[in-house]
Scaffold this motif. Structure first.
Motif, PDB file in Angstrom:
ATOM      1  N   LYS A 168     -40.018 -24.623  23.852  1.00  0.00           N
ATOM      2  CA  LYS A 168     -40.060 -24.425  22.404  1.00  0.00           C
ATOM      3  C   LYS A 168     -39.864 -25.792  21.741  1.00  0.00           C
ATOM      4  N   PRO A 169     -40.867 -26.276  20.997  1.00  0.00           N
ATOM      5  CA  PRO A 169     -40.723 -27.588  20.345  1.00  0.00           C
ATOM      6  C   PRO A 169     -39.465 -27.651  19.490  1.00  0.00           C
ATOM      7  N   HIS A 197     -37.511 -36.774  20.911  1.00  0.00           N
ATOM      8  CA  HIS A 197     -36.709 -37.396  21.961  1.00  0.00           C
ATOM      9  C   HIS A 197     -37.458 -38.629  22.474  1.00  0.00           C
ATOM     10  N   LEU A 198     -36.784 -39.759  22.484  1.00  0.00           N
ATOM     11  CA  LEU A 198     -37.348 -41.008  22.983  1.00  0.00           C
ATOM     12  C   LEU A 198     -36.787 -41.259  24.376  1.00  0.00           C
ATOM     13  N   SER A 236     -41.702 -42.929  26.431  1.00  0.00           N
ATOM     14  CA  SER A 236     -42.448 -41.759  25.974  1.00  0.00           C
ATOM     15  C   SER A 236     -41.630 -41.036  24.910  1.00  0.00           C
ATOM     16  N   THR A 237     -42.311 -40.234  24.123  1.00  0.00           N
ATOM     17  CA  THR A 237     -41.634 -39.387  23.152  1.00  0.00           C
ATOM     18  C   THR A 237     -42.017 -37.937  23.427  1.00  0.00           C
ATOM     19  N   SER A 238     -41.144 -37.030  23.040  1.00  0.00           N
ATOM     20  CA  SER A 238     -41.386 -35.615  23.293  1.00  0.00           C
ATOM     21  C   SER A 238     -40.617 -34.765  22.290  1.00  0.00           C
ATOM     22  N   LEU A 247     -36.777 -29.343  29.525  1.00  0.00           N
ATOM     23  CA  LEU A 247     -37.832 -29.536  30.526  1.00  0.00           C
ATOM     24  C   LEU A 247     -37.338 -29.181  31.921  1.00  0.00           C
ATOM     25  N   ASP A 248     -36.093 -29.545  32.235  1.00  0.00           N
ATOM     26  CA  ASP A 248     -35.522 -29.224  33.549  1.00  0.00           C
ATOM     27  C   ASP A 248     -35.349 -27.720  33.748  1.00  0.00           C
TER      28      ASP A 248
END
Length: 83
Positions: A22-23, A28-29, A3-5, A12-13
């Motif tokens: 906040k993008p 991130h792969l 996934s990518t983000s 996220l944690d």
């Protein structure tokens, strides 16, 4: 799987709610080396022992190559890389 983000694992944690995210400028792969079996013991049985994932190191490598899809055949390029 992968996934990518636009959010790091750390972000996220730490986030309590989605509005806390906040993008980031980078993408991130995330690559899954393996998948754990079903079950978490939160409201039923845990994963069977033989399907649990144990902590260990994995080694993985990859390469990128630019190509012109009007000139180059991607399948031919992939074969050459794997030779």
């Amino acid at each position: 799987g992968f996934s990518t983000s636009n959010y790091s694992i750390a972000q996220l944690d730490e986030a309590q709610h989605d509005v806390d995210l906040k993008p980031e400028a980078q993408v991130h792969l995330n690559i899954d080396a393996k998948h754990r079996g079903l079950g978490t013991a939160s409201c039923g049985p845990d994963t069977l022992d033989k399907y649990l994932l144990r902590a260990r190191k994995f080694k993985w490598s990859w390469s990128l190559a630019a190509f012109d899809s009007k000139v180059d055949d991607p399948a031919d390029l992939a074969r050459r890389v794997n030779e």
